[in-house]
Design a protein around this motif. Structure first.
Motif: not given
Length: 330
Positions: A200-217
């Motif tokens: 989990l993480c927190v981010r300001a309103a309007g911040g990008e949401t997404g998961i980078n498949i190319n760096t996941l372990t």
């Protein structure tokens, strides 16, 4: 009649010994006070110096990312962040350790009001073993914790729930400032918090949401599984990570071509939340000087050629642990 001379000498000697004993005790007390004062002064100096290094570390990390990482191609950037090595800088009397990795490896809990993030979070909880009822209640409690009103969502929790606790407290009715804040939300135990905090993480309103498949372990496979609506989501996610090409997946078609998704309908995959290059960089700093230590966390957003700080916290509690790979637990 005069006292014997030897008795007078004995009295003088005894008096002298008593005076010397008192003086010795006073000297010990004075030196101990001086020792503590010197140690306190040195400690104050160390922490003041650490605070200066901690403030400078944000600029150093930003400069490093701008000059060394942002200039890379998307493929090279993902490769650099796939297995990052800590940067250790010696300082006089200590060291500064900077760890940099992909920031797009988390579900943004401050975006829980968005339908796509809500569904992603529910899938993550399902993969981590939560029952549907428990997951729905936590999402409702998280929504109530952060929304501006005091209306209780079905299965949620507002002020009435928390005012009955010891000590009592209220909902902030504002977005979370730190993932550690999750500890105060209804339905969260310390064990559950430790399980969730890596994802989990927190981010300001309007911040990008997404998961980078190319760096996941492999240990982060639940994050990729949160983008797949299928009973075999975790297994498919693990296979996608294990089968990932050396240069990474280039686009949606490259992901769909993997045999791991042969039995999964493309419409059941949230490709709109899948990223192929980092949009955020996560930096963790530890500074040691003598016996003193300071920690800091920064998140930077890549905006073209610019790098902008979007999150900062000065606490080790804000660190985001990397979940171990399944093989590491055997």
């Amino acid at each position: 009649m005069r006292a014997p001379e030897h008795r007078e000498r004995g009295a003088v000697l005894l008096t002298t010994l008593l005076v010397m004993a008192v003086m010795a005790a006073l000297a010990v007390a004075i030196f101990e006070d001086m020792r503590i004062s010197v140690k306190r002064h040195q400690s104050v100096q160390d922490y003041a110096q650490l605070d200066a290094f901690r403030m400078a570390s944000e600029d150093y990390a930003q400069s490093f990312i701008t000059t060394q990482l942002v200039t890379l191609s998307p493929r090279e950037l993902s490769q650099a962040l796939r297995d990052p090595q800590p940067i250790v800088l010696p300082i006089e009397g200590g060291r500064l350790t900077l760890s940099i990795r992909d920031g797009d490896q988390c579900v943004v809990v401050t975006h829980i009001a968005q339908a796509e993030t809500r569904l992603q979070f529910l899938r993550l909880l399902d993969v981590l073993g939560w029952t549907p009822l428990e997951a729905d209640q936590l999402v409702a409690a998280l929504t109530d914790w952060q929304d501006a009103d005091s209306q209780v969502s079905p299965g949620g929790a507002e002020d009435f729930t928390y005012l009955g606790r010891t000590p009592p407290y209220r909902t902030p009715n504002a977005p979370m400032l730190n993932v550690a804040e999750l500890r105060a939300v209804d339905g969260i135990t310390e064990t559950r918090f430790q399980t969730l905090r890596s994802f989990l993480c927190v981010r300001a309103a309007g911040g990008e949401t997404g998961i980078n498949i190319n760096t996941l372990t492999l240990g982060q496979a639940p994050l990729l599984a949160s983008l797949i609506s299928d009973d075999k989501a975790l297994r498919a996610a693990q296979a996608l990570i294990a089968d990932r090409p050396r240069d990474g997946y280039r686009d949606q078609q490259a992901v769909l071509a993997d045999p791991a998704l042969a039995d999964i309908e493309p419409r059941n995959i949230a490709f709109e939340l899948m990223r192929y290059t980092p949009q955020h960089i996560w930096a963790e700093v530890e500074i040691r000087l003598g016996g003193a230590v300071r920690h800091a966390v920064f998140e930077y957003e890549i905006q073209g050629a610019n790098v902008v700080t979007t999150f900062r916290r000065f606490s080790q509690e804000a660190f985001r642990p990397i979940p171990p790979d399944p093989e590491a637990r055997i």
